[in-house]
Each structure stands twice: as C-alpha cells, then as structure tokens.
Design an enzyme around this catalytic site. Structure first.
Site, short mmCIF file in Angstrom:
data_model
loop_
_atom_site.label_atom_id
_atom_site.label_comp_id
_atom_site.label_asym_id
_atom_site.label_seq_id
_atom_site.Cartn_x
_atom_site.Cartn_y
_atom_site.Cartn_z
N GLU A 39 84.07 80.87 -42.88
CA GLU A 39 84.29 80.03 -44.06
C GLU A 39 85.73 80.03 -44.56
O GLU A 39 86.23 79.01 -45.05
CB GLU A 39 83.34 80.44 -45.19
CG GLU A 39 81.90 80.01 -45.00
CD GLU A 39 81.08 80.99 -44.15
OE1 GLU A 39 79.85 80.82 -44.08
OE2 GLU A 39 81.69 81.92 -43.57
N GLU B 70 74.70 83.54 -41.42
CA GLU B 70 74.02 83.96 -42.65
C GLU B 70 72.51 83.89 -42.48
O GLU B 70 71.77 84.73 -43.00
CB GLU B 70 74.48 83.09 -43.82
CG GLU B 70 75.92 83.41 -44.24
CD GLU B 70 76.44 82.55 -45.36
OE1 GLU B 70 76.90 83.09 -46.38
OE2 GLU B 70 76.39 81.30 -45.21
N GLY C 260 77.01 79.47 -42.00
CA GLY C 260 75.62 79.55 -42.45
C GLY C 260 74.65 79.92 -41.34
O GLY C 260 73.58 80.46 -41.61
N ALA D 164 76.89 74.99 -41.87
CA ALA D 164 76.71 73.88 -42.80
C ALA D 164 76.96 72.55 -42.12
O ALA D 164 77.76 72.44 -41.19
CB ALA D 164 77.66 74.04 -43.98
#
Length: 267
Positions: A137, A117, A114, A69
C-alpha cells in the site's frame, strides 16, 4: 465465488472441510463491491455451521490468490465513499478472523495488499514457493487498511512488519515461511495448486481432532493474544470449562483408556 466441500484430487466430498473458491477471473480476484458482498454472505453462512470443521480459502484464477483492492472501482470513489468501502473491507476481514473454526489460506500466486490481508485474516497459511506476497500500500500512497497493519506484526513481529510495510517489499513463499508469515511452503506443481494441496493436507490433520476443543482452543488463543497473561489465563479457564461437559471429552478419555482412535461428533 462459492463455498464447496469438494477435494480436487479425487472429486470426492471431504466431510467437514468447506472451501471458499474465489474466481473473479478478469480482475484477478480484486476486492470490488460485488466480490466483497459475496464473500461477506459466504462467511456469514459459515459462522453457525457446526458441520464445518475447517475452512479453506483458495483461488481458481491461475497464478493469483487475490490481487488486492479493485483500483478501478476505487478511482471512481470520492473520499467519503472510499472510507466507507475500506471500513467494510476491514469489517469483512474481522468476520473471517472471528470464524469459530480453523481457517486456511492457500496462496498459489499473487497475494498483494488486500489479498495478503485476506490471507492474514485466516488462522493458517500455505503457499507455493513461487507465490508473491506483500502489503504494498505505501507504494500507492496508502497504508494497509483492512487489518494488515495489525495482523502482520502479530504474525511476524513488529520490526519485521514495519520493514515490510514501510518498503512495500514483496516476498516469495519460501521467504514468507522463513519469517513465519506462512506455515508451510511447497514447490509449485504443473496444475498450479500446490498450496491448495498443502492446505488440504493440513485440514485433514485437523479433522480427526475434537471440533469443540479445537474451536475453544482457537478462541482461547485469539482472545488471549489481546490481553495480559493473567487475563489470558482466565480466558483459557473459561474455554476449558466449556469443553469439560462435552461428549467428545468423554469419548477422548474412553478412547485413550481403550487404546483406540477416538470418534468425535462435535457434541
């Protein structure tokens, strides 16, 4: 960020392979608003492109696949804006996962939060042994919000996924392949694109196979993983039925009987 079908080894076009090239240099491919919007547009354009048989996601930023992110952008969002942005990010990963053709993430550097991900949303993953991967995270007071809490357990098993998410541990490429997080790990090369070269090799192994059959196999496995085995068998039967009337199936049988390589057209 742009799609391409060029192989970096010889500058020739490899028909059937599309590449999504991530090149947000200064932010290490951090997932900000513009970056995500561009990625969504590219993924959408690939959904109905029958000429594409394999998609490779890779970075052109040395040492980085995707840093996760964009925390600078996130810091300026209020609670509602943050929730909406993460929802959009989760939706993007679902769109990538639902692409009908096989997808490969080439992790040649950091894939954190992310970034991992994104790699998990792909069907297959290759990594340099020196790559660094983790859902970190919880070390930021968060939890994986773009599908990681669901896709990591499906990739490595529930207990191992819990350990990795609870601790925020970062793994190198070799450890990642040991636990099944990536399919293939390879030593990094001088150009810093060893995982990409491995992803390209993997894509080339997929290319000669009947594209409709490969797509239906992907659908059967993906949908079957979400239901009980009896329902999964029904899904397999449905996907199999869609392959029977294809010209490629006839070609495959003819090639076998004639003892020659098949020539599939995706029809």
């Amino acid at each position: 960020m742009r799609p391409s079908s060029r192989g970096s080894t010889d500058d020739s076009f490899i028909v059937g392979i599309a590449e999504v090239l991530m090149c947000r240099q200064k932010a290490r491919n951090a997932l900000g608003h513009v970056f995500v919007t561009q990625m969504r547009s590219l993924v959408s354009s690939l959904h109905n492109d029958s000429s594409v048989r394999v998609v490779i996601f890779r970075s052109q930023v040395p040492g980085t696949f995707c840093a996760g992110a964009d925390l600078k952008e996130r810091a300026e969002m209020n609670h509602s804006e943050s929730d909406l942005f993460v929802h959009g990010l989760r939706s993007l990963m679902t769109e990538i996962a639902s692409l009908p053709m096989p997808t490969v993430a080439a992790v040649d550097g950091f894939a954190l939060g992310g970034g991992l991900e994104l790699a998990l949303a792909c069907d297959l993953r290759t990594a340099a042994s020196s790559a660094q991967m983790g859902l970190i995270e919880t070390t930021r007071g968060l939890l994986p919000g773009a599908g990681g809490s669901q896709r990591l357990p499906r990739a490595v098993g529930l207990a191992k996924a819990k350990e990795l998410i609870f601790t925020g541990k970062v793994l190198d490429g070799q450890r990642a392949v040991d636990i099944g997080l990536v399919n293939r790990a390879t030593e990094q090369n001088q150009d810093g694109d060893a995982a990409y070269k491995e992803a390209l090799s993997l894509a080339r192994e997929i290319l000669p196979q009947a594209p409709i059959a490969v797509r239906m196999a992907k659908e059967a496995m993906n949908r079957g993983m979400e239901v009980d085995v009896t329902s999964g068998m029904a899904i397999e039967r449905m996907c199999y039925a869609r392959v029977i009337p294809t010209r490629d199936r006839v070609e495959g049988m003819a090639a076998f009987l004639q003892k020659r390589p098949p020539c599939y057209t995706g029809e």
